[in-house]
Scaffold this active site. Structure first.
Site: not given
Ligand code: NAP
Length: 382
Positions: A86, A291, A313
């Site tokens: 990261y 993901m 973003y």
């Molecule tokens: N860019 C930014 O500023 C920012 C900010 C916040 C979050 N994020 C990103 O947003 C994403 C979600 O974060 P979060 O904290 O909301 O996550 P979270 O609540 O931990 O949930 C993870 C999500 O990813 C899905 N997932 C995991 N492995 C997968 C795969 N191989 N294929 C498809 N879906 C998969 C899960 O689906 P299942 O339930 O099916 O496992 C679940 O919907 C992450 O990638 C995180 O790094 C980015």
């Protein structure tokens, strides 16, 4: 597959007093005081992370406060930080004679001691972090008063406060920054059951914006569809539906008056490519996660004939580019939205008798997360 949701003690008896004393003694002798989740080198979190006790903090120096974390989430990006993949990096800390890193980027903390020359912060205030990668997986930390953001009193539940820095602001900003969405407009998203996805659904629904949501299939799919629908999702599909030709027809009908102009992507890979076929002209694809760990490939025709625009973003960048006042305003906006807590589980390590026992439970949970556990896990170390 197209699915819809159906549906203190006045005068204790001597016996009681003995029981209370026995409890207190058992608690204080059973565990050290403060603990942190640390790692000395990058690697697989379930192998490199461990729990370590440390001595109570001395009083804070001038301009600083001592804070006690109440709850700190384990986010996907925290895992990536420990893996060393990261871009935002933590700084090394000295914990009980070792130079290590403390995990965690966000959390809810309470001010427990206030140094001299600190204005506006008092014992008992709830705060979140204004400094990235500070190391929130710890019972207590000392921090410069400038690096905490005081949360609006009564604004958030414990879980919502602990998860307010990353996911809800990401959802809110992505819904406002790229397309001027109005009531009855449509948003398409994947990873819809993620914490970000749940916030997107709720924030959109409050504005009358409709959402088409994609999730992975699972045995309890109907329950997931119901819970997302209750949050305000308009339609929920599994990615399998993308190979069904009738889907595009349904979407075209639903969105005939307002073709989809925003796709929020945290998955990438071929399913996301297929989702772009549901977009209308002049749409914006905003990627904020990957993901699936797969690249995102897009047909050139989408750019030429449908004038697609793509963006990345990163909430971290937003914080770097915006003032403290703008950040506090965003916190107030989110507090007023009264979002439902993300689906979660609390990993309470406070009662573990030893660092080894706490480390084992932590690693078991990290293994579960790695295997695809769907709920947000929050750490309690006190
Ligand atoms: N860019 C930014 O500023 C920012 C900010 C916040 C979050 N994020 C990103 O947003 C994403 C979600 O974060 P979060 O904290 O909301 O996550 P979270 O609540 O931990 O949930 C993870 C999500 O990813 C899905 N997932 C995991 N492995 C997968 C795969 N191989 N294929 C498809 N879906 C998969 C899960 O689906 P299942 O339930 O099916 O496992 C679940 O919907 C992450 O990638 C995180 O790094 C980015």
């Amino acid at each position: 597959m197209l699915r819809q949701c159906a549906t203190r003690l006045s005068r204790p008896s001597p016996l009681r007093a003995i029981a209370i004393r026995a409890d207190c003694f058992a608690t204080s002798s059973a565990r050290r005081t403060d603990r942190a989740v640390i790692y000395a080198e990058n690697g697989n979190p379930a192998e490199v992370l461990r729990v370590k006790s440390y001595d109570p903090l001395p009083p804070p120096p001038p301009g600083s406060v001592n804070i006690r974390f109440r709850l700190s989430p384990i986010n996907p990006s925290d895992i990536n930080v420990v893996q060393g993949v990261y871009p935002a990096k933590p700084t090394q800390q000295h914990v009980s004679g070792e130079d290590v890193f403390i995990g965690g980027n966000e959390g809810l903390a309470e001010v427990v001691d206030v140094g001299s020359n600190v204005d506006g912060l008092h014992k008992g205030d709830w705060v979140t972090l204004g400094k990235a990668q500070f190391g929130t997986w710890a019972s207590t930390r000392v921090i410069s008063a400038e690096d905490v953001i005081k949360l609006p009193a009564g604004g958030f539940s414990e879980v919502n406060a602990a998860t307010i820095n990353v996911n809800p602001p990401t959802a809110y900003n992505m819904l406002h920054q790229f397309v001027d969405l109005k009531e009855d407009d449509w948003v398409l998203q994947n990873g819809a059951n993620s914490a970000v996805g749940q916030a997107v659904i709720q924030i959109a629904a409050r504005k009358g914006i409709k959402t088409i949501n994609f999730v992975r299939s699972r045995p309890d799919l109907d329950n997931l569809i119901c819970s997302l629908t209750q949050l305000g999702a308009t339609h929920v599909f599994t990615y399998d539906a993308l190979s069904d030709k009738s889907l595009a027809k349904h979407v075209k009908q639903w969105t005939s008056k307002s073709p989809i102009r925003l796709l929020l992507n945290c998955v990438s890979g071929p399913d996301t490519t297929a989702m772009t076929r549901l977009l209308g002209d002049n749409a914006h694809l905003v990627s904020y996660g990957a993901m699936s760990k797969k690249p995102l490939s897009l047909p050139t025709s989408l750019f030429i004939f449908k004038n697609l625009t793509t963006h990345g973003y990163w909430q971290h960048r937003w914080y770097q580019e915006h003032s403290r006042q703008e950040r506090e305003k965003l916190m107030r906006t989110l507090a007023n939205l009264k979002l439902k807590e993300p689906e979660h589980e609390i990993l309470d390590l406070s009662g573990e008798p030893s660092d080894e026992a706490a480390t084992k439970r932590l690693r078991d949970t990290l293994t579960k997360i790695e295997a695809g556990f769907s709920k947000k896990v929050l750490l309690r170390l006190q």
